[in-house]
Write a protein that holds these residues in place. Structure first.
Motif, mmCIF file in Angstrom:
data_model
loop_
_atom_site.group_PDB
_atom_site.id
_atom_site.type_symbol
_atom_site.label_atom_id
_atom_site.label_comp_id
_atom_site.label_asym_id
_atom_site.label_seq_id
_atom_site.Cartn_x
_atom_site.Cartn_y
_atom_site.Cartn_z
ATOM 1 N N VAL A 122 38.722 30.059 36.089
ATOM 2 C CA VAL A 122 38.820 30.869 37.303
ATOM 3 C C VAL A 122 40.196 30.600 37.894
ATOM 4 N N GLU A 132 35.332 34.319 43.590
ATOM 5 C CA GLU A 132 34.582 33.865 42.412
ATOM 6 C C GLU A 132 34.563 32.343 42.333
ATOM 7 N N ALA A 136 31.353 29.774 42.502
ATOM 8 C CA ALA A 136 31.109 28.797 41.440
ATOM 9 C C ALA A 136 30.988 27.389 42.008
ATOM 10 N N LEU A 227 33.731 23.132 35.595
ATOM 11 C CA LEU A 227 34.469 24.267 36.155
ATOM 12 C C LEU A 227 35.958 23.996 35.947
#
Length: 390
Positions: A122, A132, A136, A227
């Motif tokens: 991202v 976004e 997340a 992430l």
């Protein structure tokens, strides 16, 4: 009564450069300004890391920023037809112009050469990607491993913001030197702050692959990553190239030192998407505002029938936030080379907040009094090649 024919100016892009330019053009009452922007609200990009981390907002109502005579069109430009002098829009419409100010800005660059980067990261270059990322993060436990790729100021700021919010297991993979735009003492201060807040800094081992749950480093290390945030590098939209205008390797519009396109004197660039003399200024809010003002001045000079001035502006340094309670103000020479002088801590945080406010404040100032914004000069001067308006 004003009987002069109106000059139609279309400003493409409503960021720091475009919004300020649109307001500044209102110095003449015979100039009709249309601002084309894909979003109905101004995005304060230097606050996107706050928005993503849930510590602030990053949008401002254009109604509070623009001169009331500036027409806002919420749409995307798909092509500048320089022969017909029309800006074609994604909606199917088009806008006629006498002059265009090309201020499309920049966005994140996720390299296709790194396997998995496009699919499993991202970015933080746009409001949508920041939204976004925020979503997340909301779904991740505080101890889930997070990797931030890119050791520039954007990477430092998002890593610091998340660490201050109580996240652990954050790795900042620089791919080189941490915060290279800072001086050595400033980098040392930043590294110590990150270490105190348990952010692991990896400087000499770049990411070579991104997996759904891990990153692979050049040395072969596989690191767990629930992430992965990509902040390494910027790109610009391809509108100039799609319009048949010459660009540099990154896609920035090539101009002379008056910010006028080398291909068409009716197209003037500003902000991150401008490459005057093939030597663009550092992509930043600090550069964008003055470039927007000078682009507007170039257009106004051409309307008045006088030769526009060459760009003349200087940098003053950099500011980086380290969460909400600390920051760093890095001093620099006018040519943007860092000095050893800086200050940090709460004073650095306060200065960073002041700087963020100035970005939007200068746009509002131009709306209230077009032509009033000034900037530091002496960092860049160039010769003005002759350009003839057709």
């Amino acid at each position: 009564m004003n009987t002069r024919a109106a000059h139609q100016v279309v400003v493409i892009g409503g960021g720091y450069a475009g919004a300020l330019a649109a307001n500044r053009l209102r110095q003449r009452d015979d100039v009709r300004v249309t601002l084309v922007n894909p979003r109905p609200a101004f995005v304060d990009r230097i606050r996107l890391h706050q928005y993503a981390a849930g510590t602030g907002e990053a949008t401002v109502d254009y109604g509070t920023l623009l001169d009331e005579e500036v027409r806002l069109v919420v749409d995307s430009a798909t092509r500048v037809d320089t022969a017909a002098r029309r800006v074609e829009l994604a909606s199917g419409g088009a806008l006629d112009y006498d002059y265009v100010i090309y201020a499309v800005g920049s966005t994140s660059a996720v390299p296709s050469a790194v396997p998995g980067a496009a699919e499993h990261t991202v970015s933080l270059g746009e409001l949508e990607s920041a939204r976004e990322l925020r979503a997340a993060l909301d779904g991740l436990p505080l101890d889930a491993p997070v990797t931030v790729v890119g050791g520039g100021l954007t990477g430092v700021e998002i890593a610091a913001e998340l660490a201050e919010r109580g996240r652990r297991g954050i790795a900042l993979v620089c791919g080189g030197t941490l915060a290279p735009s800072l001086g050595v003492p400033g980098r040392r201060y930043t590294a110590k702050w990150l270490a105190r807040h348990e952010v692991e800094v990896v400087e000499a081992d770049p990411v070579t692959e991104v997996r759904p749950d891990a990153v692979v480093l050049a040395g072969g290390t596989v690191r767990a990553s629930a992430l992965t945030v990509w902040t390494a590098g910027f790109a610009v939209p391809g509108l100039a190239a799609a319009s048949g205008l010459r660009t540099d390797d990154l896609g920035r519009l090539l101009t002379d030192e008056t910010l006028t396109s080398l291909d068409d004197p009716r197209v003037v660039a500003a902000g991150d998407a401008a490459a005057p003399s093939g030597q663009p200024l550092r992509m930043s809010c600090q550069a964008a505002g003055p470039l927007g003002a000078q682009a507007a001045d170039t257009v106004l000079s051409r309307i008045a029938g006088v030769e526009p001035a060459a760009i003349d502006q200087a940098f003053v340094g950099s500011c980086v936030s380290l969460g909400r309670a600390a920051g760093l103000r890095q001093f620099a020479r006018k040519d943007d080379t860092a000095l050893t002088l800086y200050f940090g801590g709460r004073l650095g945080a306060a200065y960073k907040e002041l700087t963020c406010g100035l970005g939007v404040g200068k746009i509002r100032k131009e709306a209230r009094k077009p032509g009033s914004v000034i900037w530091l000069k002496g960092g860049r001067r160039g010769a003005v090649p002759p350009v003839t308006t057709p």
